[in-house]
Design a protein around this motif. Structure first.
Motif, PDB file in Angstrom:
ATOM      1  N   ARG A 198      -3.838 -17.600  -2.045  1.00 39.32           N
ATOM      2  CA  ARG A 198      -4.628 -17.867  -0.837  1.00 39.32           C
ATOM      3  C   ARG A 198      -4.225 -16.952   0.316  1.00 39.32           C
ATOM      4  NH1 ARG A 198      -9.039 -19.630  -1.902  1.00 39.32           N
ATOM      5  NH2 ARG A 198      -9.263 -20.410   0.224  1.00 39.32           N
ATOM      6  N   VAL A 199      -2.976 -16.498   0.309  1.00 40.27           N
ATOM      7  CA  VAL A 199      -2.506 -15.654   1.405  1.00 40.27           C
ATOM      8  C   VAL A 199      -2.358 -14.194   0.984  1.00 40.27           C
ATOM      9  CG1 VAL A 199      -1.320 -17.570   2.510  1.00 40.27           C
ATOM     10  CG2 VAL A 199      -0.079 -16.145   0.875  1.00 40.27           C
ATOM     11  N   ALA A 200      -2.553 -13.904  -0.304  1.00 42.49           N
ATOM     12  CA  ALA A 200      -2.392 -12.532  -0.791  1.00 42.49           C
ATOM     13  C   ALA A 200      -3.296 -11.539  -0.052  1.00 42.49           C
ATOM     14  CB  ALA A 200      -2.631 -12.475  -2.298  1.00 42.49           C
ATOM     15  N   PRO A 201      -4.585 -11.865   0.214  1.00 37.20           N
ATOM     16  CA  PRO A 201      -5.408 -10.914   0.961  1.00 37.20           C
ATOM     17  C   PRO A 201      -4.875 -10.634   2.367  1.00 37.20           C
ATOM     18  CG  PRO A 201      -6.797 -12.519  -0.161  1.00 37.20           C
ATOM     19  CD  PRO A 201      -5.385 -13.006  -0.279  1.00 37.20           C
ATOM     20  N   ARG A 202      -4.291 -11.641   3.012  1.00 42.22           N
ATOM     21  CA  ARG A 202      -3.730 -11.425   4.353  1.00 42.22           C
ATOM     22  C   ARG A 202      -2.501 -10.527   4.278  1.00 42.22           C
ATOM     23  NH1 ARG A 202      -3.608 -17.744   6.307  1.00 42.22           N
ATOM     24  NH2 ARG A 202      -5.751 -18.284   5.656  1.00 42.22           N
ATOM     25  N   ILE A 203      -1.671 -10.740   3.263  1.00 42.84           N
ATOM     26  CA  ILE A 203      -0.503  -9.881   3.098  1.00 42.84           C
ATOM     27  C   ILE A 203      -0.933  -8.443   2.858  1.00 42.84           C
ATOM     28  CG2 ILE A 203       1.542  -9.455   1.676  1.00 42.84           C
ATOM     29  CD1 ILE A 203       1.613 -12.438   1.046  1.00 42.84           C
ATOM     30  N   ALA A 204      -1.941  -8.263   2.021  1.00 42.13           N
ATOM     31  CA  ALA A 204      -2.437  -6.915   1.735  1.00 42.13           C
ATOM     32  C   ALA A 204      -3.013  -6.261   2.979  1.00 42.13           C
ATOM     33  CB  ALA A 204      -3.489  -6.976   0.636  1.00 42.13           C
ATOM     34  N   ALA A 205      -3.718  -7.053   3.808  1.00 45.31           N
ATOM     35  CA  ALA A 205      -4.286  -6.496   5.032  1.00 45.31           C
ATOM     36  C   ALA A 205      -3.206  -6.048   6.008  1.00 45.31           C
ATOM     37  CB  ALA A 205      -5.191  -7.535   5.695  1.00 45.31           C
ATOM     38  N   ARG A 206      -2.035  -6.674   5.921  1.00 42.21           N
ATOM     39  CA  ARG A 206      -0.959  -6.360   6.860  1.00 42.21           C
ATOM     40  C   ARG A 206      -0.092  -5.197   6.371  1.00 42.21           C
ATOM     41  NH1 ARG A 206       1.522  -9.130  11.048  1.00 42.21           N
ATOM     42  NH2 ARG A 206       0.053 -10.845  10.710  1.00 42.21           N
ATOM     43  N   ILE A 207       0.247  -5.172   5.068  1.00 47.75           N
ATOM     44  CA  ILE A 207       1.194  -4.157   4.586  1.00 47.75           C
ATOM     45  C   ILE A 207       0.570  -3.171   3.608  1.00 47.75           C
ATOM     46  CG2 ILE A 207       3.094  -5.781   4.881  1.00 47.75           C
ATOM     47  CD1 ILE A 207       3.204  -6.084   1.849  1.00 47.75           C
ATOM     48  N   GLY A 208      -0.661  -3.416   3.167  1.00 46.58           N
ATOM     49  CA  GLY A 208      -1.301  -2.520   2.217  1.00 46.58           C
ATOM     50  C   GLY A 208      -1.148  -3.014   0.787  1.00 46.58           C
ATOM     51  N   MET A 209      -2.153  -2.750  -0.034  1.00 41.69           N
ATOM     52  CA  MET A 209      -2.159  -3.273  -1.396  1.00 41.69           C
ATOM     53  C   MET A 209      -1.078  -2.643  -2.259  1.00 41.69           C
ATOM     54  SD  MET A 209      -3.630  -5.638  -3.059  1.00 41.69           S
ATOM     55  CE  MET A 209      -5.204  -5.979  -2.248  1.00 41.69           C
ATOM     56  N   SER A 210      -0.757  -1.370  -2.027  1.00 39.05           N
ATOM     57  CA  SER A 210       0.280  -0.730  -2.842  1.00 39.05           C
ATOM     58  C   SER A 210       1.640  -1.367  -2.589  1.00 39.05           C
ATOM     59  CB  SER A 210       0.324   0.773  -2.555  1.00 39.05           C
ATOM     60  OG  SER A 210       0.540   1.025  -1.171  1.00 39.05           O
ATOM     61  N   ARG A 211       1.931  -1.733  -1.345  1.00 34.14           N
ATOM     62  CA  ARG A 211       3.204  -2.403  -1.051  1.00 34.14           C
ATOM     63  C   ARG A 211       3.217  -3.828  -1.612  1.00 34.14           C
ATOM     64  NH1 ARG A 211       2.412   0.488   3.805  1.00 34.14           N
ATOM     65  NH2 ARG A 211       4.040   2.046   4.169  1.00 34.14           N
ATOM     66  N   VAL A 212       2.053  -4.467  -1.664  1.00 36.20           N
ATOM     67  CA  VAL A 212       1.969  -5.780  -2.299  1.00 36.20           C
ATOM     68  C   VAL A 212       2.371  -5.679  -3.762  1.00 36.20           C
ATOM     69  CG1 VAL A 212       0.374  -7.597  -3.044  1.00 36.20           C
ATOM     70  CG2 VAL A 212       0.237  -6.705  -0.724  1.00 36.20           C
ATOM     71  N   LEU A 213       1.945  -4.600  -4.423  1.00 33.05           N
ATOM     72  CA  LEU A 213       2.312  -4.397  -5.818  1.00 33.05           C
ATOM     73  C   LEU A 213       3.819  -4.183  -5.962  1.00 33.05           C
ATOM     74  CD1 LEU A 213       1.689  -4.027  -8.765  1.00 33.05           C
ATOM     75  CD2 LEU A 213       0.994  -1.666  -8.297  1.00 33.05           C
ATOM     76  N   VAL A 214       4.420  -3.398  -5.080  1.00 37.86           N
ATOM     77  CA  VAL A 214       5.872  -3.181  -5.120  1.00 37.86           C
ATOM     78  C   VAL A 214       6.596  -4.512  -4.928  1.00 37.86           C
ATOM     79  CG1 VAL A 214       7.834  -2.088  -3.977  1.00 37.86           C
ATOM     80  CG2 VAL A 214       5.719  -0.797  -4.318  1.00 37.86           C
ATOM     81  N   LEU A 215       6.166  -5.288  -3.940  1.00 37.21           N
ATOM     82  CA  LEU A 215       6.794  -6.576  -3.658  1.00 37.21           C
ATOM     83  C   LEU A 215       6.667  -7.509  -4.853  1.00 37.21           C
ATOM     84  CD1 LEU A 215       8.123  -8.496  -1.591  1.00 37.21           C
ATOM     85  CD2 LEU A 215       5.816  -9.098  -0.802  1.00 37.21           C
ATOM     86  N   GLY A 216       5.462  -7.596  -5.413  1.00 35.53           N
ATOM     87  CA  GLY A 216       5.247  -8.477  -6.554  1.00 35.53           C
ATOM     88  C   GLY A 216       6.047  -8.051  -7.772  1.00 35.53           C
ATOM     89  N   ALA A 217       6.070  -6.743  -8.057  1.00 34.21           N
ATOM     90  CA  ALA A 217       6.806  -6.245  -9.222  1.00 34.21           C
ATOM     91  C   ALA A 217       8.300  -6.523  -9.089  1.00 34.21           C
ATOM     92  CB  ALA A 217       6.554  -4.747  -9.387  1.00 34.21           C
ATOM     93  N   THR A 218       8.835  -6.340  -7.896  1.00 35.97           N
ATOM     94  CA  THR A 218      10.272  -6.559  -7.677  1.00 35.97           C
ATOM     95  C   THR A 218      10.628  -8.038  -7.835  1.00 35.97           C
ATOM     96  OG1 THR A 218      10.322  -4.684  -6.140  1.00 35.97           O
ATOM     97  CG2 THR A 218      12.166  -6.234  -6.057  1.00 35.97           C
ATOM     98  N   GLY A 219       9.866  -8.911  -7.185  1.00 39.19           N
ATOM     99  CA  GLY A 219      10.145 -10.340  -7.281  1.00 39.19           C
ATOM    100  C   GLY A 219       9.982 -10.879  -8.690  1.00 39.19           C
TER     101      GLY A 219
END
Length: 352
Positions: A198-219
């Motif tokens: 539910r909050v993933a689109p907001r996170i992507a809008a703030r830091i960019g989708m590529s950084r969302v992928l880095v964050l998700g892959a690391t976690g």
């Protein structure tokens, strides 16, 4: 389904929300299936886990005509050769990998099946270069961001699917949970996927989708490392619950970002081909990950015991996760290594 969602969205915001919701449903489907499968196995038989898809399919057939808008048809011939080589190549590789733990990685069955699959995929590429209406749009591989997302999906989804396999064995073999209890043990993971989506689109809008992928892959990779510490005396609350919550949170980010990057910049005419690639990479990743990690588990295990070999298997999952981290970092590094070129009378242009 994914192609219809992306092409029917009214704007980029709607497209992002649709992809996030699709990712939540698809990524949580595996854990929901474990819960439903546990119920059906307990009250009836494991065979019902296959039959349950029939009434679901009938409901979809009854509703799709009323609820889903039709897309405009395009004239052209079906790419029969492309369909046969794509399906045959993927099936041959998956068939070989699934049997690798039992027959061996160097057996004639494994190596021969992989060779046949690769030859069919080569034939697919050669076919798609010359047909008027190719099933697979080869230009989709021209984007570094899209290819990196595909590689990340193979590694991370493979590790995730294999983790379900390992943890179910642990829950039933060490914690003595039945099918239903084992399925319900995944409920926190599933709920976390829905919550974060539910909050993933907001996170992507703030830091960019590529950084969302880095964050998700690391976690997600950290959750695999955490699960590698399971022992004979571990408890669900003390050693499984928190890694499951961590896994669910970051799995949602991985599925959302790999799907969004895989469809990034694709026009409506090629949405079907792009979405097909996204789904294929995820399913191939699941098959490859399960084959690799099951082989590691068997090679390091002890017959009749559950825990021996599990640490090494989770390390193998973390290694696949590391592949996803490297692929995702390449997107961020490439984006920020762009240069600026200047020309008289023109604004600076950043080159990605």
């Amino acid at each position: 389904v994914l192609a219809l969602l992306t092409t029917s969205a009214k704007d980029e915001g709607g497209r992002a929300r649709a992809i996030a919701l699709f990712s939540a449903v698809s990524s949580s489907g595996a854990s929901i299936g474990l819960i439903l499968g546990g119920i059906l196995t307990d009250i009836a038989s494991w065979r019902w886990t296959l039959f349950i898809n029939v009434p679901i399919g009938l409901v979809v057939l009854a509703l799709v005509g009323r609820l889903v808008a039709e897309t405009a048809p395009r004239p052209g011939r079906f790419d029969i050769v492309g369909a046969v080589t794509a399906t045959g190549g993927a099936a041959a590789i998956v068939w070989s990998l699934i049997g690798a733990p039992e027959h061996g990685w160097t057996s004639a069955r494994t190596l021969g099946g992989i060779a046949v699959g690769l030859l069919l995929l080569v034939a697919l590429v050669l076919t798609e270069r010359r047909v008027a209406h190719p099933l697979l749009q080869l230009h989709l591989f021209n984007s570094h961001r899209r290819v990196a997302a595909f590689i990340a999906a193979v590694g991370l989804v493979g590790a995730q699917f294999a983790t379900f396999y390992l943890t179910v064995i642990y829950l039933q073999g060490v914690l003595d949970m039945g099918p239903l209890a084992s399925g319900l043990a995944f409920l926190p993971l599933t709920l976390m996927i829905f919550a974060v989506s539910r909050v993933a689109p907001r996170i992507a809008a703030r830091i960019g989708m590529s950084r969302v992928l880095v964050l998700g892959a690391t976690g997600l990779t950290l959750s695999f490392v955490w699960l590698s510490t399971l022992t004979e005396t571990s408890t669900y609350a003390g050693a499984v619950l928190v890694p499951f919550l961590l896994n669910g949170a970051f799995a949602s980010l991985v599925f959302t970002s790999t799907t969004a990057l895989g469809l990034e910049g694709v026009d409506a005419a090629h949405a079907g081909s792009a979405s097909g690639l996204v789904q294929t990479m995820q399913q191939l990743g699941g098959s490859i990950g399960l084959a690799v990690i099951a082989s590691v588990y068997v090679a390091n295990g002890t017959p009749g015991e559950v825990v021996p070999g599990m640490r090494e298997a989770f390390y193998a999952a973390a290694a696949l996760g590391a592949l996803g981290i490297i692929a995702s970092l390449s997107v961020v590094v490439r984006r920020h290594s762009g240069t600026r070129s200047f020309a008289p009378g023109r604004a600076a242009v950043e080159v990605d």
